[in-house]
Design an enzyme around this catalytic site. Structure first.
Site, mmCIF file in Angstrom:
data_model
loop_
_atom_site.group_PDB
_atom_site.id
_atom_site.type_symbol
_atom_site.label_atom_id
_atom_site.label_comp_id
_atom_site.label_asym_id
_atom_site.label_seq_id
_atom_site.Cartn_x
_atom_site.Cartn_y
_atom_site.Cartn_z
ATOM 1 N N HIS A 63 -28.431 -38.044 -36.585
ATOM 2 C CA HIS A 63 -27.791 -39.124 -37.348
ATOM 3 C C HIS A 63 -28.754 -40.243 -37.741
ATOM 4 C CE1 HIS A 63 -27.666 -41.171 -33.468
ATOM 5 N NE2 HIS A 63 -27.202 -42.255 -34.037
ATOM 6 N N ASP A 64 -29.702 -40.566 -36.858
ATOM 7 C CA ASP A 64 -30.624 -41.677 -37.142
ATOM 8 C C ASP A 64 -32.022 -41.200 -37.529
ATOM 9 O OD1 ASP A 64 -28.953 -43.847 -36.901
ATOM 10 O OD2 ASP A 64 -29.525 -44.352 -34.846
ATOM 11 N N LYS A 67 -34.357 -43.245 -39.671
ATOM 12 C CA LYS A 67 -35.087 -44.449 -39.222
ATOM 13 C C LYS A 67 -36.593 -44.236 -39.306
ATOM 14 C CE LYS A 67 -31.422 -46.861 -36.886
ATOM 15 N NZ LYS A 67 -30.847 -47.369 -35.639
ATOM 16 N N HIS A 92 -30.690 -46.408 -43.722
ATOM 17 C CA HIS A 92 -31.180 -45.305 -42.891
ATOM 18 C C HIS A 92 -30.246 -44.096 -42.886
ATOM 19 C CE1 HIS A 92 -28.516 -46.938 -39.714
ATOM 20 N NE2 HIS A 92 -28.537 -45.711 -39.250
ATOM 21 N N HIS A 119 -22.035 -42.031 -40.884
ATOM 22 C CA HIS A 119 -21.854 -42.454 -39.486
ATOM 23 C C HIS A 119 -21.761 -43.963 -39.287
ATOM 24 C CE1 HIS A 119 -26.362 -42.816 -39.173
ATOM 25 N NE2 HIS A 119 -26.078 -43.690 -38.221
ATOM 26 N N HIS A 120 -21.934 -44.753 -40.362
ATOM 27 C CA HIS A 120 -21.690 -46.201 -40.252
ATOM 28 C C HIS A 120 -20.511 -46.644 -41.107
ATOM 29 C CE1 HIS A 120 -24.841 -47.485 -37.540
ATOM 30 N NE2 HIS A 120 -25.685 -46.696 -38.173
ATOM 31 N N ASP A 148 -22.069 -43.687 -30.754
ATOM 32 C CA ASP A 148 -23.260 -44.434 -31.175
ATOM 33 C C ASP A 148 -23.120 -45.894 -30.735
ATOM 34 O OD1 ASP A 148 -25.614 -45.113 -32.517
ATOM 35 O OD2 ASP A 148 -24.677 -45.229 -34.490
HETATM 36 FE FE LIG Z 1 -27.324 -45.268 -37.384
#
Ligand SMILES: [Fe+2]
Length: 212
Positions: A63-64, A67, A92, A119-120, A148
């Protein structure tokens, strides 16, 4: 979501992507390993089938990954981000989707793409990047958001100690219906304390091998 197969190369591909994250940002790498593990547990508790649990686990692991593309001064800034930095940081999840995009020709990864991008997103439509609301947000994105948030609050940071579970549970309760899907938050709150304790870092480094 239908049952489907997971290609053998999926494991090596995810391993390679996570190794690149580890080289650039080890803290985010460890966070992704934990979120992958939690996604698997929460999706099982929510009642998803084994294939869907794998989609959730891989989505959590990746998911990240975006970044990697965020400048370090923004990513690691210990104080509040200004509006320009916030925009950079908020990109991101889109970068995560772009990194995984070349794998999206396979149906397994094709299901991971929207989960990672979303996911945000928040239940009330105030999230990012697409301001989706309610059930328009992919189910697995809604699962990622809860675990998260848990991990972000529980984690020790350079500038503060991780928060205890009871404080985090109250915060998740408080934000249910605005940020979090009530059903998913309820399942998390009912089951989280029964999950096995977070594994130590050395074990976390081996999760990818265990995934395979
Ligand atoms: Fe995230």
């Amino acid at each position: 979501m239908a049952w489907g197969d997971i290609p053998d190369w999926a494991y090596d591909s995810v391993h390679a992507l996570l190794q690149s994250l580890h080289a650039v940002e080890p803290t985010t790498y460890q966070h992704c390993l934990r979120v992958g593990e939690y996604c698997k547990k929460l999706s099982a508790d929510v009642g998803l089938n084994e294939f869907e649990q794998k989609v959730a686990e891989f989505s959590g692991l990746l998911h990240d990954i975006g970044k990697i593309g965020i400048e370090k001064e923004v990513l690691l800034k210990p104080s509040k981000l200004d509006p320009r930095e916030l925009d950079i940081m908020r990109n991101h999840s889109v970068i995560s989707e772009q990194i995984i995009q070349p794998l999206g020709a396979h149906p397994f990864f094709n299901q991971i793409l929207p989960a990672v991008r979303g996911h945000h997103e928040r239940l009330d439509g105030e999230g990012y990047p697409d301001k989706l609301a309610g059930e328009a947000i992919p189910l697995i994105s809604r699962i990622i958001l809860v675990v998260d948030t848990y991990d972000a609050m529980a984690e020790n940071r350079v500038y503060r100690k991780g928060l205890p579970d009871d404080i985090i549970y109250s915060e998740i309760k408080r934000c249910t219906g605005t940020q979090f899907d009530p059903q998913i938050a309820k399942v998390f709150l009912e089951n989280h304390a029964r999950w096995k304790p977070t594994q130590d870092q050395e074990t976390l480094h081996n999760i990818i091998k265990k995934v395979a």
